[in-house]
Write a protein that holds these residues in place. Structure first.
Motif, PDB file in Angstrom:
ATOM      1  N   ILE A  87       0.855  -1.202   0.000  1.00 55.70           N
ATOM      2  CA  ILE A  87       0.000   0.000   0.000  1.00 55.70           C
ATOM      3  C   ILE A  87       0.888   1.248   0.000  1.00 55.70           C
ATOM      4  CG2 ILE A  87      -1.690   1.356   1.318  1.00 55.70           C
ATOM      5  CD1 ILE A  87      -2.804  -1.250   2.474  1.00 55.70           C
ATOM      6  N   HIS A  88       1.896   1.245   0.873  1.00 58.37           N
ATOM      7  CA  HIS A  88       2.766   2.419   0.954  1.00 58.37           C
ATOM      8  C   HIS A  88       3.648   2.542  -0.294  1.00 58.37           C
ATOM      9  CE1 HIS A  88       2.478   3.360   5.563  1.00 58.37           C
ATOM     10  NE2 HIS A  88       1.306   3.188   5.002  1.00 58.37           N
ATOM     11  N   ASP A  89       4.116   1.405  -0.803  1.00 57.65           N
ATOM     12  CA  ASP A  89       4.974   1.428  -1.999  1.00 57.65           C
ATOM     13  C   ASP A  89       4.246   2.045  -3.199  1.00 57.65           C
ATOM     14  OD1 ASP A  89       7.385   0.405  -3.567  1.00 57.65           O
ATOM     15  OD2 ASP A  89       5.765  -0.645  -4.606  1.00 57.65           O
ATOM     16  N   ASP A  90       2.931   1.831  -3.270  1.00 58.91           N
ATOM     17  CA  ASP A  90       2.154   2.328  -4.419  1.00 58.91           C
ATOM     18  C   ASP A  90       1.805   3.813  -4.321  1.00 58.91           C
ATOM     19  OD1 ASP A  90       2.098  -0.156  -5.673  1.00 58.91           O
ATOM     20  OD2 ASP A  90       0.258  -0.798  -4.657  1.00 58.91           O
ATOM     21  N   LEU A  91       2.023   4.417  -3.161  1.00 61.16           N
ATOM     22  CA  LEU A  91       1.622   5.827  -2.967  1.00 61.16           C
ATOM     23  C   LEU A  91       2.334   6.766  -3.953  1.00 61.16           C
ATOM     24  CD1 LEU A  91       1.689   5.906   0.933  1.00 61.16           C
ATOM     25  CD2 LEU A  91      -0.330   6.383  -0.489  1.00 61.16           C
ATOM     26  N   ALA A  93       3.997   9.324  -3.421  1.00 66.20           N
ATOM     27  CA  ALA A  93       5.334   9.727  -2.950  1.00 66.20           C
ATOM     28  C   ALA A  93       6.378   8.638  -3.165  1.00 66.20           C
ATOM     29  CB  ALA A  93       5.271  10.075  -1.465  1.00 66.20           C
ATOM     30  N   MET A  94       5.904   7.421  -3.462  1.00 69.23           N
ATOM     31  CA  MET A  94       6.871   6.335  -3.710  1.00 69.23           C
ATOM     32  C   MET A  94       6.780   5.902  -5.174  1.00 69.23           C
ATOM     33  SD  MET A  94       7.335   4.445  -0.122  1.00 69.23           S
ATOM     34  CE  MET A  94       6.821   5.244   1.387  1.00 69.23           C
ATOM     35  N   ASP A  95       6.140   4.763  -5.480  1.00 72.11           N
ATOM     36  CA  ASP A  95       6.133   4.307  -6.875  1.00 72.11           C
ATOM     37  C   ASP A  95       4.973   4.869  -7.692  1.00 72.11           C
ATOM     38  OD1 ASP A  95       8.425   2.966  -6.482  1.00 72.11           O
ATOM     39  OD2 ASP A  95       7.625   0.946  -6.713  1.00 72.11           O
ATOM     40  N   ASN A  96       4.041   5.505  -7.036  1.00 74.04           N
ATOM     41  CA  ASN A  96       2.902   6.130  -7.722  1.00 74.04           C
ATOM     42  C   ASN A  96       2.227   5.166  -8.696  1.00 74.04           C
ATOM     43  OD1 ASN A  96       1.099   8.103  -8.413  1.00 74.04           O
ATOM     44  ND2 ASN A  96       2.464   9.135  -9.861  1.00 74.04           N
ATOM     45  N   ASP A  97       1.745   4.071  -8.150  1.00 76.37           N
ATOM     46  CA  ASP A  97       1.143   3.038  -8.994  1.00 76.37           C
ATOM     47  C   ASP A  97      -0.378   3.000  -8.844  1.00 76.37           C
ATOM     48  OD1 ASP A  97       1.566   0.958 -10.851  1.00 76.37           O
ATOM     49  OD2 ASP A  97       3.393   0.432  -9.761  1.00 76.37           O
ATOM     50  N   ASP A  98      -1.046   2.632  -9.958  1.00 76.78           N
ATOM     51  CA  ASP A  98      -2.524   2.633  -9.976  1.00 76.78           C
ATOM     52  C   ASP A  98      -3.122   1.246  -9.815  1.00 76.78           C
ATOM     53  OD1 ASP A  98      -2.161   5.221 -10.608  1.00 76.78           O
ATOM     54  OD2 ASP A  98      -2.803   5.072 -12.700  1.00 76.78           O
ATOM     55  N   LEU A  99      -2.318   0.236 -10.084  1.00 77.63           N
ATOM     56  CA  LEU A  99      -2.860  -1.125 -10.172  1.00 77.63           C
ATOM     57  C   LEU A  99      -2.100  -2.063  -9.253  1.00 77.63           C
ATOM     58  CD1 LEU A  99      -4.905  -2.761 -11.983  1.00 77.63           C
ATOM     59  CD2 LEU A  99      -2.947  -3.309 -13.442  1.00 77.63           C
ATOM     60  N   ARG A 100      -2.853  -2.840  -8.455  1.00 77.02           N
ATOM     61  CA  ARG A 100      -2.219  -3.817  -7.555  1.00 77.02           C
ATOM     62  C   ARG A 100      -3.161  -4.991  -7.404  1.00 77.02           C
ATOM     63  NH1 ARG A 100       2.690  -4.970  -5.880  1.00 77.02           N
ATOM     64  NH2 ARG A 100       3.159  -2.770  -5.477  1.00 77.02           N
ATOM     65  N   PRO A 104      -7.598  -1.340  -8.589  1.00 82.71           N
ATOM     66  CA  PRO A 104      -6.975  -0.039  -8.299  1.00 82.71           C
ATOM     67  C   PRO A 104      -6.267  -0.065  -6.946  1.00 82.71           C
ATOM     68  CG  PRO A 104      -9.249   0.237  -9.011  1.00 82.71           C
ATOM     69  CD  PRO A 104      -9.044  -1.237  -8.833  1.00 82.71           C
ATOM     70  N   THR A 105      -5.161   0.654  -6.858  1.00 81.35           N
ATOM     71  CA  THR A 105      -4.394   0.654  -5.598  1.00 81.35           C
ATOM     72  C   THR A 105      -5.202   1.320  -4.473  1.00 81.35           C
ATOM     73  OG1 THR A 105      -3.302   2.593  -6.512  1.00 81.35           O
ATOM     74  CG2 THR A 105      -2.086   0.540  -6.579  1.00 81.35           C
ATOM     75  N   ASN A 106      -4.799   1.067  -3.250  1.00 80.78           N
ATOM     76  CA  ASN A 106      -5.565   1.512  -2.086  1.00 80.78           C
ATOM     77  C   ASN A 106      -5.805   3.029  -2.109  1.00 80.78           C
ATOM     78  OD1 ASN A 106      -6.088   2.201   0.849  1.00 80.78           O
ATOM     79  ND2 ASN A 106      -6.049  -0.027   0.939  1.00 80.78           N
ATOM     80  N   HIS A 107      -4.763   3.815  -2.397  1.00 77.09           N
ATOM     81  CA  HIS A 107      -4.943   5.278  -2.358  1.00 77.09           C
ATOM     82  C   HIS A 107      -5.824   5.777  -3.486  1.00 77.09           C
ATOM     83  CE1 HIS A 107      -1.449   4.906  -5.092  1.00 77.09           C
ATOM     84  NE2 HIS A 107      -1.905   6.015  -5.631  1.00 77.09           N
TER      85      HIS A 107
END
Ligand code: FPP
Ligand code: MG
Length: 299
Positions: A87-91, A93-100, A104-107
């Motif tokens: 969850i934090h990695d996808d934020l 501020a980090m990897d800015n990812d949309d899909l997990r 869709p990613t948690n944020h």
């Protein structure tokens, strides 16, 4: 020469272990309040995934002759730590990812603030699972498990690995630094999964040492395969954005060694992992097959 006949059915073992883990994960998050936090925690924790870490934890406990039911809260705790790190990695501020995990990613669903807090709540719940929700395991063993999990979650483990990973984006990175990142960011929690299961089962020092080598080797092999799949697979199959390492200009094994040599390295590591368990091979079928699974997986 006659082919060795093995009665171990790995795909059935994997399916049963996964079902067991899914049930325990579902039961681990009760009627917490506020509702939105609970939803966000459940959203990512129950989003599927290979559940490799909790399965490794249960298999290691079984190898020691221990009752793996007692390792279930720890197995859940490990998946909670893994999920919060993603969850934090996808934020942004980090990897800015949309899909997990194919969604869709948690944020993207709950916003950055709730995603950060859902991650925090999963991390702290993990320690509650081990310390307060485990039955029939001595306080001494549980304290060792808490110690292992604290070390791998913090600066000497995932957080440290993630910081170096982020700092190295867009830079030339040598193989030693890349291994440092992989061993800390991914390998540490995989290793702790095995070690914590073995501690709960009551492994002696000799077996623990062998399992440390096994787990370190499969942990690195796992991340090498992750790097390879990022290049060779698709977002549909992976359930996360493929080709992301190239876009973010990350150094990876394929970038440094090429695909073939990267595969060779992953294979060598898995062979080493399996060899070290030779003295316990009678009871090690699940861990041996899990090592093979790590390099043969397609997602
Ligand atoms: C995914 O790597 C990220 C990780 C394996 C770990 C990230 C760690 C943190 C965000 C620190 C977490 C904090 C605590 C306290 C545990 P990747 O980006 O290479 O893989 P991906 O393609 O799956 O995103
Ligand atoms: Mg990422």
């Amino acid at each position: 020469m006659r082919e060795e006949v093995t009665s171990f059915d790995f795909s059935t073992y994997l399916a049963l272990a996964k079902d067991r883990v899914e049930l325990a994960l579902d039961a681990s998050l009760g009627p917490e309040q506020p509702e939105k936090l609970r939803e966000a925690m459940r959203y990512s924790l129950l989003a599927g995934g290979k559940r490799l870490r909790p399965i490794l934890c249960l298999a290691a406990c079984e190898l020691t002759g221990g009752d793996s039911e007692k390792a279930i809260p720890t197995a859940v705790a490990i998946e909670m730590i893994h999920t919060m790190s993603l969850i934090h990695d996808d934020l942004p501020a980090m990897d800015n990812d949309d899909l997990r995990r194919g969604s869709p990613t948690n944020h993207k669903v709950y916003g950055d603030a709730i995603a950060i807090l859902a991650g925090d709540a999963l991390l702290t719940r993990a320690f509650e699972m081990v310390s307060l929700r485990t039955k029939g395991v001595s306080a001494e063993r549980l304290l060792r498990v808490v110690g292992e999990l604290s070390l791998v979650s913090g600066a000497p483990g995932l957080v440290g690995g993630q910081v170096v990973d982020l700092e190295c984006e867009g830079k030339d990175v040598d193989l030693n630094t890349l291994e440092y990142i992989h061993i800390h960011k991914t390998g540490a929690l995989l290793k702790a999964s095995v070690i914590c299961g073995a501690i709960i089962g009551g492994a002696n020092d000799e077996l623990l040492e062998a399992l440390r080598i096994y787990a370190k080797s499969i942990g690195l092999a796992f991340q090498i395969i992750d790097d390879i799949l990022d290049v060779t697979s698709s977002s549909e199959v992976l359930g996360k954005t493929a080709g992301k390492d190239l876009i973010a200009d990350k150094t990876t094994y394929p970038k440094l060694l090429g695909l073939e040599k990267s595969r060779d390295r992953a294979n060598e590591l898995v062979q080493r992992a399996k060899k070290v368990l030779n003295p316990w091979k009678e009871n090690a079928s699940p861990l041996l097959s899990l090592a093979d699974f790590i390099i043969s997986r397609d997602r």
